[in-house]
Design a protein around this motif. Structure first.
Motif, short mmCIF file in Angstrom:
data_model
loop_
_atom_site.label_atom_id
_atom_site.label_comp_id
_atom_site.label_asym_id
_atom_site.label_seq_id
_atom_site.Cartn_x
_atom_site.Cartn_y
_atom_site.Cartn_z
N ASN A 1 2.74 -16.89 -14.78
CA ASN A 1 1.76 -17.97 -14.91
C ASN A 1 0.38 -17.63 -14.35
N GLU A 2 0.30 -16.55 -13.58
CA GLU A 2 -0.96 -16.15 -12.98
C GLU A 2 -0.87 -14.68 -12.56
N PRO A 3 -2.00 -14.05 -12.31
CA PRO A 3 -1.97 -12.65 -11.87
C PRO A 3 -1.24 -12.51 -10.53
N CYS A 4 -0.36 -11.54 -10.47
CA CYS A 4 0.42 -11.27 -9.25
C CYS A 4 0.38 -9.79 -8.95
N ILE A 5 0.54 -9.48 -7.68
CA ILE A 5 0.67 -8.09 -7.25
C ILE A 5 2.17 -7.82 -7.12
N PHE A 6 2.63 -6.74 -7.73
CA PHE A 6 4.02 -6.33 -7.63
C PHE A 6 4.08 -4.90 -7.12
N ALA A 7 5.08 -4.60 -6.34
CA ALA A 7 5.31 -3.22 -5.90
C ALA A 7 6.81 -3.02 -5.73
N LYS A 8 7.30 -1.92 -6.27
CA LYS A 8 8.69 -1.53 -6.04
C LYS A 8 8.67 -0.57 -4.86
N TYR A 9 9.23 -1.01 -3.76
CA TYR A 9 9.11 -0.27 -2.52
C TYR A 9 10.44 0.34 -2.11
N SER A 10 10.44 1.63 -1.97
CA SER A 10 11.58 2.37 -1.45
C SER A 10 11.06 3.14 -0.25
N LYS A 11 11.24 2.55 0.93
CA LYS A 11 10.66 3.13 2.14
C LYS A 11 11.05 4.60 2.29
N LYS A 12 10.02 5.41 2.33
CA LYS A 12 10.17 6.87 2.45
C LYS A 12 11.07 7.44 1.35
N ASN A 13 11.15 6.73 0.21
CA ASN A 13 11.95 7.16 -0.94
C ASN A 13 13.40 7.46 -0.58
N LYS A 14 13.94 6.72 0.38
CA LYS A 14 15.33 6.94 0.81
C LYS A 14 16.33 6.46 -0.22
N ASP A 15 16.03 5.36 -0.90
CA ASP A 15 16.95 4.84 -1.91
C ASP A 15 16.14 4.45 -3.14
N SER B 1 0.83 -1.20 0.00
CA SER B 1 0.00 0.00 0.00
C SER B 1 0.87 1.25 0.00
N ASN B 2 1.87 1.28 0.85
CA ASN B 2 2.77 2.43 0.90
C ASN B 2 3.56 2.60 -0.39
N ALA B 3 3.93 1.49 -1.02
CA ALA B 3 4.64 1.58 -2.30
C ALA B 3 3.73 2.19 -3.36
N TYR B 4 2.46 1.76 -3.39
CA TYR B 4 1.53 2.34 -4.35
C TYR B 4 1.30 3.82 -4.09
N LYS B 5 1.28 4.23 -2.83
CA LYS B 5 0.98 5.62 -2.49
C LYS B 5 2.20 6.54 -2.55
N HIS B 6 3.37 6.03 -2.10
CA HIS B 6 4.48 6.93 -1.83
C HIS B 6 5.79 6.64 -2.55
N SER B 7 5.96 5.46 -3.11
CA SER B 7 7.27 5.07 -3.62
C SER B 7 7.44 5.50 -5.08
N VAL B 8 8.36 6.43 -5.29
CA VAL B 8 8.63 6.93 -6.64
C VAL B 8 8.98 5.80 -7.62
N PHE C 1 16.94 4.27 -6.15
CA PHE C 1 17.65 3.54 -7.19
C PHE C 1 17.82 2.06 -6.86
N HIS C 2 17.46 1.67 -5.65
CA HIS C 2 17.55 0.27 -5.23
C HIS C 2 16.29 -0.13 -4.44
N PRO C 3 15.13 -0.06 -5.08
CA PRO C 3 13.91 -0.41 -4.36
C PRO C 3 13.84 -1.92 -4.12
N VAL C 4 13.05 -2.29 -3.13
CA VAL C 4 12.79 -3.69 -2.84
C VAL C 4 11.56 -4.10 -3.65
N LEU C 5 11.67 -5.22 -4.35
CA LEU C 5 10.53 -5.71 -5.10
C LEU C 5 9.69 -6.60 -4.20
N ILE C 6 8.44 -6.21 -4.03
CA ILE C 6 7.49 -7.01 -3.24
C ILE C 6 6.56 -7.66 -4.25
#
Length: 175
Positions: free
Chosen positions: A123-137, A105-112, A139-144
């Motif tokens: 093979n099936e629908p998946c939820i993906f989010a590139k998460y950079s907590k508080k946009n601190k990094d 949720s935070n990645a969708y709302k706040h992560s650049v 260039f190296h987001p965590v893939l959820i």
């Protein structure tokens, strides 16, 4: 329950969009990002709805367990996961699910970095989010990532458990 029905319709739309993307030649989809954007947007709505339900369940449970004259001390996933009220442990078995929901949720709302992506489940629908907590990094987001079916099953377990918990507390408070 009407809101849950709307969320279910979004889930069906998400799956239909995934099917459109998955069956097309991937080179065609590079040029036509409409469906990727649609899939991303619907995913954000699904996560927002589920987060809303979890927040409401947490608030209601806390309220039923505590004096109704008190201001809510725990009213959201973030407050629950961060243990704002250490005695309130009714949903501890769901903390990994709630944390994942909170992070997505935070990645969708706040992560650049999350605003630019063309990822779908292979093979099936998946939820993906590139998460950079508080946009601190950014260039190296965590893939959820999580399969949509697995995520929905986890929510269903949480929801079923919470219905029993709230019923139990409601019966106990009417005496």
């Amino acid at each position: 329950m009407l809101t849950l029905d709307s969320t279910n319709e979004l889930i069906v739309d998400y799956c239909d969009t995934w099917k459109l993307i998955a069956r097309e030649n991937s080179m065609v989809m590079i040029y036509n990002t409409y469906y990727y954007r649609k899939e991303f947007t619907i995913g954000a709505y699904i996560i927002a709805d589920i987060r809303y339900f979890i927040d409401m369940i947490i608030s209601l449970t806390w309220y039923l367990k505590n004096s109704r004259k008190c201001k809510l001390a725990v009213s959201s996933i973030g407050e629950y996961v961060n243990k704002k009220d250490r005695k309130f442990d009714d949903y501890d078995q769901f903390i990994p699910f709630m944390k994942k929901t909170n992070d997505i949720s935070n990645a969708y709302k706040h992560s650049v970095p999350n605003t630019i992506r063309n990822l779908i489940g292979k093979n099936e629908p998946c939820i993906f989010a590139k998460y950079s907590k508080k946009n601190k990094d950014i260039f190296h987001p965590v893939l959820i990532e999580i399969a949509l079916s697995e995520y929905i099953n986890q929510f269903q377990e949480f929801f079923d458990y919470s219905k029993c918990k709230i019923s139990e507390l409601s019966i106990g408070t009417t005496e």
